[in-house]
Design a protein around this motif. Sequence first.
Motif, PDB file in Angstrom:
ATOM      1  N   ARG A  88     -45.959  -2.065   2.346  1.00 18.90           N
ATOM      2  CA  ARG A  88     -45.127  -1.916   1.491  1.00 18.90           C
ATOM      3  C   ARG A  88     -43.449  -1.335   1.998  1.00 18.90           C
ATOM      4  O   ARG A  88     -43.583  -0.317   2.448  1.00 18.90           O
ATOM      5  CB  ARG A  88     -45.335  -1.210   0.124  1.00 18.90           C
ATOM      6  CG  ARG A  88     -46.632  -1.656  -0.300  1.00 18.90           C
ATOM      7  CD  ARG A  88     -46.820  -0.834  -1.749  1.00 18.90           C
ATOM      8  NE  ARG A  88     -47.085   0.381  -1.545  1.00 18.90           N
ATOM      9  CZ  ARG A  88     -48.354   1.100  -1.200  1.00 18.90           C
ATOM     10  NH1 ARG A  88     -49.229   0.279  -1.019  1.00 18.90           N
ATOM     11  NH2 ARG A  88     -48.435   2.303  -0.934  1.00 18.90           N
ATOM     12  N   LEU A 117     -39.375  -0.797   1.618  1.00 18.15           N
ATOM     13  CA  LEU A 117     -38.280  -0.465   0.845  1.00 18.15           C
ATOM     14  C   LEU A 117     -37.042  -0.427   1.231  1.00 18.15           C
ATOM     15  O   LEU A 117     -36.655   0.303   2.531  1.00 18.15           O
ATOM     16  CB  LEU A 117     -38.312   1.014   0.026  1.00 18.15           C
ATOM     17  CG  LEU A 117     -37.226   1.408  -1.024  1.00 18.15           C
ATOM     18  CD1 LEU A 117     -37.246   0.220  -2.105  1.00 18.15           C
ATOM     19  CD2 LEU A 117     -37.442   2.709  -1.702  1.00 18.15           C
ATOM     20  N   ASN A 158     -27.229  -2.411  -3.896  1.00 16.13           N
ATOM     21  CA  ASN A 158     -28.435  -3.247  -4.080  1.00 16.13           C
ATOM     22  C   ASN A 158     -27.844  -4.591  -4.544  1.00 16.13           C
ATOM     23  O   ASN A 158     -28.609  -5.406  -5.369  1.00 16.13           O
ATOM     24  CB  ASN A 158     -29.291  -2.720  -4.942  1.00 16.13           C
ATOM     25  CG  ASN A 158     -30.519  -3.422  -4.896  1.00 16.13           C
ATOM     26  OD1 ASN A 158     -31.182  -3.961  -6.153  1.00 16.13           O
ATOM     27  ND2 ASN A 158     -31.166  -3.910  -3.836  1.00 16.13           N
ATOM     28  N   SER A 195     -29.378  -4.831   1.086  1.00 13.28           N
ATOM     29  CA  SER A 195     -30.728  -4.578   0.746  1.00 13.28           C
ATOM     30  C   SER A 195     -31.424  -5.515  -0.271  1.00 13.28           C
ATOM     31  O   SER A 195     -32.584  -6.055   0.501  1.00 13.28           O
ATOM     32  CB  SER A 195     -30.893  -3.215   0.084  1.00 13.28           C
ATOM     33  OG  SER A 195     -30.183  -3.343  -1.238  1.00 13.28           O
ATOM     34  N   GLU A 240     -34.693  -7.544   1.311  1.00 13.90           N
ATOM     35  CA  GLU A 240     -36.072  -7.817   0.455  1.00 13.90           C
ATOM     36  C   GLU A 240     -36.321  -9.202   0.212  1.00 13.90           C
ATOM     37  O   GLU A 240     -37.328  -9.590   0.581  1.00 13.90           O
ATOM     38  CB  GLU A 240     -35.554  -7.552  -1.216  1.00 13.90           C
ATOM     39  CG  GLU A 240     -36.721  -7.518  -2.123  1.00 13.90           C
ATOM     40  CD  GLU A 240     -36.509  -7.145  -3.347  1.00 13.90           C
ATOM     41  OE1 GLU A 240     -37.441  -7.629  -4.384  1.00 13.90           O
ATOM     42  OE2 GLU A 240     -35.373  -6.859  -3.637  1.00 13.90           O
ATOM     43  N   ARG A 241     -35.497 -10.265   0.162  1.00 11.20           N
ATOM     44  CA  ARG A 241     -35.566 -11.567  -0.053  1.00 11.20           C
ATOM     45  C   ARG A 241     -36.219 -12.279   1.315  1.00 11.20           C
ATOM     46  O   ARG A 241     -36.914 -13.457   1.339  1.00 11.20           O
ATOM     47  CB  ARG A 241     -34.435 -12.371  -0.255  1.00 11.20           C
ATOM     48  CG  ARG A 241     -33.850 -12.191  -1.682  1.00 11.20           C
ATOM     49  CD  ARG A 241     -34.768 -12.671  -2.912  1.00 11.20           C
ATOM     50  NE  ARG A 241     -34.413 -12.223  -4.003  1.00 11.20           N
ATOM     51  CZ  ARG A 241     -34.834 -11.406  -4.989  1.00 11.20           C
ATOM     52  NH1 ARG A 241     -35.867 -10.714  -4.511  1.00 11.20           N
ATOM     53  NH2 ARG A 241     -34.193 -10.881  -6.098  1.00 11.20           N
ATOM     54  N   ASP A 289     -40.252 -12.521   0.638  1.00  9.81           N
ATOM     55  CA  ASP A 289     -40.750 -13.246  -0.488  1.00  9.81           C
ATOM     56  C   ASP A 289     -41.851 -13.896   0.004  1.00  9.81           C
ATOM     57  O   ASP A 289     -41.817 -14.758   1.067  1.00  9.81           O
ATOM     58  CB  ASP A 289     -39.866 -14.146  -1.057  1.00  9.81           C
ATOM     59  CG  ASP A 289     -38.572 -13.372  -1.826  1.00  9.81           C
ATOM     60  OD1 ASP A 289     -38.977 -12.130  -2.072  1.00  9.81           O
ATOM     61  OD2 ASP A 289     -37.642 -13.852  -2.322  1.00  9.81           O
ATOM     62  N   GLU A 299     -44.717  -6.367   1.863  1.00 11.16           N
ATOM     63  CA  GLU A 299     -44.270  -6.555   0.238  1.00 11.16           C
ATOM     64  C   GLU A 299     -43.017  -5.683   0.292  1.00 11.16           C
ATOM     65  O   GLU A 299     -42.930  -4.597   0.807  1.00 11.16           O
ATOM     66  CB  GLU A 299     -45.235  -5.999  -0.666  1.00 11.16           C
ATOM     67  CG  GLU A 299     -44.683  -6.113  -1.964  1.00 11.16           C
ATOM     68  CD  GLU A 299     -46.011  -5.701  -2.977  1.00 11.16           C
ATOM     69  OE1 GLU A 299     -45.591  -5.605  -4.088  1.00 11.16           O
ATOM     70  OE2 GLU A 299     -47.039  -5.324  -2.625  1.00 11.16           O
ATOM     71  N   ALA A 300     -41.920  -6.405  -0.189  1.00 10.96           N
ATOM     72  CA  ALA A 300     -40.643  -5.610  -0.254  1.00 10.96           C
ATOM     73  C   ALA A 300     -39.899  -5.540  -1.554  1.00 10.96           C
ATOM     74  O   ALA A 300     -40.277  -6.323  -2.360  1.00 10.96           O
ATOM     75  CB  ALA A 300     -39.756  -6.292   0.743  1.00 10.96           C
ATOM     76  N   ARG A 301     -39.255  -4.341  -1.702  1.00 12.23           N
ATOM     77  CA  ARG A 301     -38.328  -4.118  -2.798  1.00 12.23           C
ATOM     78  C   ARG A 301     -36.939  -3.551  -2.357  1.00 12.23           C
ATOM     79  O   ARG A 301     -36.976  -3.076  -1.124  1.00 12.23           O
ATOM     80  CB  ARG A 301     -39.016  -3.215  -3.812  1.00 12.23           C
ATOM     81  CG  ARG A 301     -40.201  -3.559  -4.399  1.00 12.23           C
ATOM     82  CD  ARG A 301     -40.942  -2.610  -5.172  1.00 12.23           C
ATOM     83  NE  ARG A 301     -42.079  -3.125  -5.847  1.00 12.23           N
ATOM     84  CZ  ARG A 301     -43.136  -2.390  -6.723  1.00 12.23           C
ATOM     85  NH1 ARG A 301     -42.801  -1.053  -6.777  1.00 12.23           N
ATOM     86  NH2 ARG A 301     -44.143  -2.733  -6.979  1.00 12.23           N
ATOM     87  N   SER A 302     -36.240  -3.484  -3.110  1.00 14.33           N
ATOM     88  CA  SER A 302     -34.691  -2.917  -2.826  1.00 14.33           C
ATOM     89  C   SER A 302     -34.449  -2.144  -3.901  1.00 14.33           C
ATOM     90  O   SER A 302     -34.633  -2.302  -5.211  1.00 14.33           O
ATOM     91  CB  SER A 302     -33.951  -4.128  -2.209  1.00 14.33           C
ATOM     92  OG  SER A 302     -33.494  -4.962  -3.367  1.00 14.33           O
ATOM     93  N   HIS A 332     -39.744   4.500  -6.650  1.00 10.69           N
ATOM     94  CA  HIS A 332     -39.796   3.484  -5.560  1.00 10.69           C
ATOM     95  C   HIS A 332     -40.110   4.249  -4.231  1.00 10.69           C
ATOM     96  O   HIS A 332     -40.617   3.522  -3.373  1.00 10.69           O
ATOM     97  CB  HIS A 332     -38.038   3.080  -5.380  1.00 10.69           C
ATOM     98  CG  HIS A 332     -37.485   2.119  -6.306  1.00 10.69           C
ATOM     99  ND1 HIS A 332     -36.756   2.825  -7.186  1.00 10.69           N
ATOM    100  CD2 HIS A 332     -37.572   0.754  -6.733  1.00 10.69           C
ATOM    101  CE1 HIS A 332     -36.286   1.563  -8.128  1.00 10.69           C
ATOM    102  NE2 HIS A 332     -36.968   0.678  -7.547  1.00 10.69           N
TER     103      HIS A 332
END
Length: 108
Positions: A2, A4, A10, A14, A18-19, A22, A28-31, A46
């Motif tokens: 994971r 971040l 944002n 970032s 994240e994209r 996909d 697995e990514a978040r921003s 987060h």
Amino acid sequence: MRLLFICSQNKWRSLTAERLFDAHSHYEARSAGTEPGARVRVTAGHLGWAETIFVMERRHADRLREKFAEELRGKTLVVLRIPDKYPFGDPALIALLRTKLATHLPLL
């Protein structure tokens, strides 16, 4: 794993990072952003979710350390040193992200 990604608002850096992940099979990514007007503002949740945290500038790391010292304990925090001069999805930004992340993410 994971991941971040953190920048100020944002909206560009970032979110572009994240994209990149996909539908990636290993990451697995978040921003999120550090500023009050961020599209998604970073929270303790987060940081708790993430295994590795990438920030675009040293000032983002400093803000996280000031506000979330406990949540960062035991986490990997990487400063990418990517300036705020690229729009969302910019091919030059994507190339720079891939180059800088390759060292840390062998399955990229």
